[in-house]
Design a protein around this motif. Structure first.
Motif, PDB file in Angstrom:
ATOM      1  N   GLN A   1       1.675   4.441  -3.273  1.00 10.18           N
ATOM      2  CA  GLN A   1       1.479   5.889  -3.216  1.00 10.18           C
ATOM      3  C   GLN A   1       2.556   6.650  -3.979  1.00 10.18           C
ATOM      4  OE1 GLN A   1      -1.481   6.413  -1.749  1.00 10.18           O
ATOM      5  NE2 GLN A   1      -1.326   4.199  -1.418  1.00 10.18           N
TER       6      GLN A   1
ATOM      7  N   HIS B   1       0.829  -1.196   0.000  1.00 12.63           N
ATOM      8  CA  HIS B   1       0.000   0.000   0.000  1.00 12.63           C
ATOM      9  C   HIS B   1       0.873   1.258   0.000  1.00 12.63           C
ATOM     10  CE1 HIS B   1      -2.294   3.280   1.986  1.00 12.63           C
ATOM     11  NE2 HIS B   1      -3.285   2.820   1.238  1.00 12.63           N
TER      12      HIS B   1
ATOM     13  N   THR C   1       2.282   9.925  -6.379  1.00 12.94           N
ATOM     14  CA  THR C   1       1.047  10.657  -6.134  1.00 12.94           C
ATOM     15  C   THR C   1       1.329  12.147  -6.000  1.00 12.94           C
ATOM     16  OG1 THR C   1       0.067   8.762  -4.987  1.00 12.94           O
ATOM     17  CG2 THR C   1      -0.922  10.911  -4.574  1.00 12.94           C
ATOM     18  N   VAL C   2       0.538  12.956  -6.655  1.00 15.12           N
ATOM     19  CA  VAL C   2       0.686  14.406  -6.605  1.00 15.12           C
ATOM     20  C   VAL C   2      -0.593  15.008  -6.050  1.00 15.12           C
ATOM     21  CG1 VAL C   2       1.041  16.510  -7.946  1.00 15.12           C
ATOM     22  CG2 VAL C   2       2.288  14.421  -8.549  1.00 15.12           C
ATOM     23  N   THR C   3      -0.455  15.880  -5.046  1.00 17.96           N
ATOM     24  CA  THR C   3      -1.600  16.583  -4.479  1.00 17.96           C
ATOM     25  C   THR C   3      -1.378  18.081  -4.622  1.00 17.96           C
ATOM     26  OG1 THR C   3      -0.662  16.661  -2.246  1.00 17.96           O
ATOM     27  CG2 THR C   3      -1.975  14.722  -2.818  1.00 17.96           C
TER      28      THR C   3
END
Length: 275
Positions: free
Chosen positions: A16, A12, A19-21
């Motif tokens: 990630q 898990h 990942t771009v936020t």
């Protein structure tokens, strides 16, 4: 995907990757983040977007330009600076306004340490949207206003976030002096009361230039006298790049006799350390 086992948790976590936020650091900044206009991408050293209710921190070399941009118009960034090599030397807001005879911080103002040296200079920014009076919010105040002021709660207080940022550099709550904030202005009225001016608006920016190696702590939380009942604070963009220290030929060096003395103190201090 289950995380009940070590293998599942590892899978898990690895999923990630990439990942771009909207609010996160860009690491490494150089080569991945878009530099400000006119800045060589190779000089970029820090690129991050800090959400409302968030904090960040970084050690910066002398001669680093640091630009903060209020993306949506409701950021309020409180700043603390420490000498990176001797962090007991730190921003002194009282001296910053007293020695330079100006309480409203804007372009050309010097952020002084408690040793009379220049930690950073303000090279761009609106004087009517900075605050050297009120500091940042506290646990008690936010708990009374919003129902919670803890660092990991829905309405974190600035001082609680500063405590987390300070700990990353071996500093504690007792090391935190009053801070200076940008993007939400305050004026002192004739009766001595503080008047909140509100936001500088979307896209407003302020730029600092470090004059010594510093530890910079930033928190982005609502201003402590913001009268709005909701916890209102929007993201701030952080960009820093290699620039230069202020030199004797720079107009800022001789702008005031007090500033010239502070720059001379700073140069003498750094020269003795081979910097």
């Amino acid at each position: 995907m289950t995380t009940a086992t070590t293998a599942g948790a590892r899978a898990h976590a690895r999923a990630q990757g990439g990942t771009v936020t909207a609010c996160m650091p860009t690491v490494p900044a150089r080569g991945l983040a878009e530099p400000p206009a006119g800045v060589d991408a190779a000089d970029l050293v820090w690129a991050e977007t800090v959400p409302g209710g968030g904090y960040t921190h970084r050690r910066l070399a002398a001669g680093t330009a640091l630009r903060l941009t209020d993306l949506d118009g409701d950021a309020c960034v409180s700043v603390l600076l420490f000498s990176a090599d001797e962090p007991w030397e730190r921003l002194n807001v009282a001296d910053t306004v007293k020695v330079l005879w100006q309480a409203y911080v804007g372009e050309g103002h010097l952020l002084l340490s408690d040793q009379g040296r220049v930690l950073a200079s303000v090279t761009a920014g609106a004087r009517d949207r900075a605050d050297a009076f009120c500091g940042t919010s506290t646990l008690l105040r936010n708990s009374e206003r919003y129902g919670d002021g803890t660092a990991h709660g829905p309405s974190p207080a600035g001082r609680e976030l500063f405590t987390l940022a300070a700990a990353k550099h071996g500093l504690s709550r007792r090391d935190l002096p009053p801070s200076i904030s940008f993007f939400q202005g305050v004026r002192v009225d004739a009766d001595g009361s503080f008047r909140w001016l509100g936001s500088a608006g979307p896209g407003a920016s302020v730029e600092l230039r470090t004059e010594m190696p510093v530890i910079a702590l930033l928190v982005n939380v609502p201003h402590p006298i913001d009268p709005r009942p909701a916890y209102t604070c929007t993201p701030v963009q952080v960009r820093a790049w290699r620039d230069r220290r202020t030199a004797p030929g720079d107009p800022l060096w001789t702008r005031t006799p007090e500033g010239e003395r502070a720059f001379a103190n700073t140069a003498d201090h750094l020269t003795a350390r081979g910097l």
